[in-house]
Scaffold this motif. Structure first.
Motif, mmCIF file in Angstrom:
data_model
loop_
_atom_site.group_PDB
_atom_site.id
_atom_site.type_symbol
_atom_site.label_atom_id
_atom_site.label_comp_id
_atom_site.label_asym_id
_atom_site.label_seq_id
_atom_site.Cartn_x
_atom_site.Cartn_y
_atom_site.Cartn_z
ATOM 1 N N UNK A 1 -2.362 -1.123 -5.135
ATOM 2 C CA UNK A 1 -1.159 -0.329 -5.405
ATOM 3 C C UNK A 1 -0.915 -0.214 -6.908
ATOM 4 N N UNK A 2 -1.063 -1.321 -7.621
ATOM 5 C CA UNK A 2 -0.872 -1.278 -9.073
ATOM 6 C C UNK A 2 -1.917 -0.377 -9.730
ATOM 7 N N UNK A 3 -3.128 -0.396 -9.218
ATOM 8 C CA UNK A 3 -4.167 0.486 -9.740
ATOM 9 C C UNK A 3 -3.811 1.950 -9.554
ATOM 10 N N UNK A 4 -3.268 2.278 -8.382
ATOM 11 C CA UNK A 4 -2.850 3.659 -8.133
ATOM 12 C C UNK A 4 -1.693 4.057 -9.046
ATOM 13 N N UNK A 5 -0.772 3.143 -9.253
ATOM 14 C CA UNK A 5 0.363 3.447 -10.118
ATOM 15 C C UNK A 5 -0.088 3.609 -11.561
ATOM 16 N N UNK A 6 -1.108 2.891 -11.959
ATOM 17 C CA UNK A 6 -1.632 3.004 -13.318
ATOM 18 C C UNK A 6 -2.261 4.354 -13.587
ATOM 19 N N UNK B 1 1.574 2.584 -16.830
ATOM 20 C CA UNK B 1 2.009 1.189 -16.832
ATOM 21 C C UNK B 1 1.312 0.497 -17.986
ATOM 22 N N UNK B 2 2.100 -0.124 -18.864
ATOM 23 C CA UNK B 2 1.509 -0.825 -20.007
ATOM 24 C C UNK B 2 0.730 -2.045 -19.544
ATOM 25 N N UNK C 1 0.831 -1.213 0.000
ATOM 26 C CA UNK C 1 0.000 0.000 0.000
ATOM 27 C C UNK C 1 0.863 1.261 0.000
ATOM 28 N N UNK C 2 1.930 1.229 0.780
ATOM 29 C CA UNK C 2 2.827 2.393 0.845
ATOM 30 C C UNK C 2 3.470 2.660 -0.517
ATOM 31 N N UNK C 3 3.876 1.605 -1.209
ATOM 32 C CA UNK C 3 4.464 1.789 -2.540
ATOM 33 C C UNK C 3 3.452 2.395 -3.506
ATOM 34 N N UNK C 4 2.209 1.991 -3.402
ATOM 35 C CA UNK C 4 1.169 2.574 -4.245
ATOM 36 C C UNK C 4 0.981 4.052 -3.962
ATOM 37 N N UNK D 1 8.288 2.634 -11.159
ATOM 38 C CA UNK D 1 9.498 2.112 -11.797
ATOM 39 C C UNK D 1 9.285 0.635 -12.123
ATOM 40 N N UNK D 2 10.014 0.129 -13.105
ATOM 41 C CA UNK D 2 9.872 -1.291 -13.454
ATOM 42 C C UNK D 2 10.107 -2.224 -12.264
ATOM 43 N N UNK D 3 11.041 -1.873 -11.402
ATOM 44 C CA UNK D 3 11.344 -2.706 -10.238
ATOM 45 C C UNK D 3 10.157 -2.775 -9.286
ATOM 46 N N UNK D 4 9.512 -1.645 -9.041
ATOM 47 C CA UNK D 4 8.353 -1.603 -8.154
ATOM 48 C C UNK D 4 7.185 -2.363 -8.774
#
Length: 74
Positions: free
Chosen positions: A59-64, A70-71, A25-28, A34-37
């Protein structure tokens, strides 16, 4: 900062599901796509814990939604 991201990435491998959940959650919230995250969070989608898989998906949704798009996987 890079140090915070590295520390959180390390916590994604913790044996406690609550720690893994919180780190994802924190990463999101940090918005670092970044690709690593992204790769680390994608790996958590196969975690044994449902709550960890859920936090990784959030988290992935937030990053998108971040400027760093994010592809989608083909």
């Amino acid at each position: 900062s890079p140090q915070v991201v590295e520390a959180l990435l390390g916590l994604l491998k913790d044996e406690s599901q609550i720690v893994r959940y919180s780190a994802a959650l924190a990463l999101g919230k940090l918005g670092n796509a970044s690709p690593q995250v992204v790769e680390a969070l994608l790996g958590l989608l196969k975690d044994e814990s449902q709550i960890v898989r859920y936090s990784a998906a959030l988290a992935l949704g937030k990053l998108g939604k971040n400027k760093n798009y994010i592809r989608p996987l083909a």
